[in-house]
Design a protein around this motif. Structure first.
Motif, short mmCIF file in Angstrom:
data_model
loop_
_atom_site.label_atom_id
_atom_site.label_comp_id
_atom_site.label_asym_id
_atom_site.label_seq_id
_atom_site.Cartn_x
_atom_site.Cartn_y
_atom_site.Cartn_z
N ASN A 166 38.27 27.59 33.91
CA ASN A 166 39.62 28.13 33.79
C ASN A 166 40.40 28.08 35.10
O ASN A 166 41.55 28.50 35.16
N GLU A 167 39.79 27.52 36.14
CA GLU A 167 40.49 27.30 37.41
C GLU A 167 40.90 25.84 37.58
O GLU A 167 41.53 25.50 38.58
N GLY A 168 40.50 24.98 36.65
CA GLY A 168 40.92 23.59 36.71
C GLY A 168 39.90 22.62 37.27
O GLY A 168 40.26 21.52 37.67
N SER A 190 27.39 29.12 34.31
CA SER A 190 28.31 30.16 33.83
C SER A 190 29.78 29.74 33.85
O SER A 190 30.65 30.48 34.29
N GLY A 191 30.05 28.55 33.36
CA GLY A 191 31.43 28.08 33.29
C GLY A 191 31.95 27.52 34.59
O GLY A 191 33.14 27.18 34.69
N HIS A 192 31.12 27.42 35.60
CA HIS A 192 31.47 26.81 36.89
C HIS A 192 30.70 25.51 37.04
O HIS A 192 29.61 25.36 36.50
N ARG A 193 31.27 24.60 37.82
CA ARG A 193 30.53 23.37 38.11
C ARG A 193 30.86 22.86 39.50
O ARG A 193 31.92 23.17 40.06
N VAL A 340 44.19 37.87 42.45
CA VAL A 340 43.35 37.26 43.47
C VAL A 340 42.55 36.19 42.75
O VAL A 340 41.69 36.50 41.93
N GLY A 341 42.87 34.91 43.04
CA GLY A 341 42.31 33.84 42.21
C GLY A 341 42.91 33.93 40.81
O GLY A 341 44.11 34.08 40.63
N LYS A 342 42.05 33.90 39.78
CA LYS A 342 42.52 33.99 38.41
C LYS A 342 42.50 35.41 37.87
O LYS A 342 42.99 35.68 36.78
N GLY A 343 41.93 36.34 38.62
CA GLY A 343 41.77 37.70 38.12
C GLY A 343 42.88 38.62 38.57
O GLY A 343 43.57 38.38 39.56
N THR A 344 43.07 39.72 37.83
CA THR A 344 44.01 40.77 38.21
C THR A 344 43.28 41.76 39.11
O THR A 344 42.19 42.22 38.79
N ASP A 345 43.89 42.09 40.24
CA ASP A 345 43.28 43.01 41.20
C ASP A 345 44.36 43.93 41.73
O ASP A 345 45.25 43.51 42.47
N LEU A 346 44.32 45.20 41.32
CA LEU A 346 45.36 46.14 41.73
C LEU A 346 45.08 46.79 43.08
O LEU A 346 45.91 47.58 43.56
#
Length: 403
Positions: A166-168, A190-193, A340-346
């Motif tokens: 999901n990061e391309g 885990s979805g990373h390569r 931060v990256g693809k995630g939401t970080d408050l």
């Protein structure tokens, strides 16, 4: 809501405190510095783990690590693989500081950490045996890094890229294939390569894949906008927030912000500088500071301030407001980041609110624009003792608080 000037029990957050993690990889122990605001903070970054596990670094190799983050890959290259030289770059001042601390804590003296995107800050003529990249999420920023990697590698050198689906990473792998003429998945989890390619010649295998003028680090995108009824000429780069146009939230805050003549203003998280430039014109002779954690954003904001001939502005890199804690302001304006990256970080926008309180003069004002669904009111009220909605629309809100 309570009146301005009351003294609430302000929330505390140890955002600016650095943490040290001890990691054991293949029997070796490494120390890694981390804090909120850093991609992968508080967890193991699977993509970095894949780079560490699968990248082949021979003793004596020259290694370049772009998007270096905490610097873990550089530590392993230096200590375990016995690289002769390690050069780390990152456009985030948070990552720059993290990697600098990581190198120091592991007593590595062959590494140099530089603030900048890709190869922009590398010494002229750098030739690497290995280039490792933890990919960003913006496609043109990824392309920039791959172009830089190709140019930096020696013939026969190896490029490694890692990231999540999901990061391309799949798109990045296709670009790598077109550019290098080869690309192989070296590992996945885990979805990373992690994908690797060998530089086999001095030119790209498919030159048509590299066509953007912005692959020249000196080239800035010109962005014309109308803010508060006036034309503003701005500059941008790939990977900068809303880099192709001024976003709706920024436009909204520019329209409703209240800055009086001679007032000092801080544009906190300035991006390309749109709000700071508008504030500087409203303030006239007042001191205006623009800060951002992204070195590319700062470079763009500096160009915009220069184009507007604003002598009352300064622009600098800063992790939230840490670089200007010795200064005080009448107004803080901000459109804080919450990714931060693809995630939401408050944690990061929360620190924007806390740092704003710290640098405001008594009676000073915070003006914050945000997505309507983001729950900033409670933190602002706990910090300032008051909060008012200057604007409450279907998509965005502008919140006002007084110190």
């Amino acid at each position: 809501m309570s009146a301005p000037g009351s003294k609430p029990a302000r929330p505390t957050l140890d955002y600016h405190i650095w943490r040290q993690r001890a990691l054991v990889i293949s029997g070796s122990r490494y120390l890694v510095s981390t804090k909120p605001g850093l991609v992968g903070h508080g967890r193991d970054d699977v993509s970095i783990g894949l780079l560490v596990k699968h990248a082949v670094v021979k003793p004596g190799a020259v290694v370049v690590n772009m998007q270096c983050g905490s610097g873990l890959f550089g530590v392993v290259a230096a200590l375990t693989h016995k690289a002769s030289r390690v050069l780390l770059t990152d456009r985030s001042v948070v990552a720059f500081e993290a990697a600098t601390r990581t190198m120091r804590d592991n007593e590595i003296d062959i590494a140099t950490v530089m603030l900048g995107h890709g190869s922009a800050s590398l010494p002229t003529g750098t030739e690497a045996d290995v280039v490792a990249i933890r990919i960003p999420t913006e496609k043109l920023a990824i392309l920039q890094l791959l172009v830089d990697a190709f140019a930096t590698l020696k013939i026969g050198g190896q490029c490694y890229i890692a990231g999540a689906t999901n990061e391309g990473i799949k798109s990045a792998a296709r670009i790598m294939q077109e550019m290098f003429g080869n690309a192989t998945v070296a590992g996945h989890d885990s979805g990373h390569r992690v994908v690797t390619a060998t530089k086999r010649g001095g030119t790209h295998a498919n030159g048509e894949s590299v066509t953007s003028p912005f692959l020249n680090h000196a080239t800035l995108r010109e962005v014309d906008a109308t803010l508060r009824g006036e034309s503003v000429h701005l500059f941008s780069r790939p990977g900068v927030f809303s880099w192709e146009h001024v976003d709706e939230a920024t436009t909204l805050l520019a329209e409703v912000m209240d800055v009086k003549p001679t007032e000092s203003v801080l544009d906190l998280g300035c991006g390309i500088g749109a709000l700071g430039i508008v504030a500087a014109k409203l303030s006239g002779t007042g001191r205006v500071a623009l800060v951002d954690s992204d070195s590319e954003s700062v470079r763009c904001a500096e160009r915009g301030v220069a184009a507007a001939s604003l002598a009352n502005c300064t622009v600098q890199v800063s992790d939230v407001a840490s670089a200007i804690f010795d200064q005080k302001f009448d107004v803080v304006i901000t459109n804080p980041p919450f990714h931060v990256g693809k995630g939401t970080d408050l944690e990061v926008p929360t620190q924007f609110i806390l740092d704003a309180w710290k640098v405001l003069n008594p009676g000073g004002r915070l003006l914050l624009v945000a997505n309507r669904t983001l729950p900033y009111e409670r933190t602002i009220h706990q910090t300032f003792g008051n909060v008012t909605a200057m604007h409450d629309g279907p998509r965005f809100k502008v919140l006002l608080a007084q110190r």
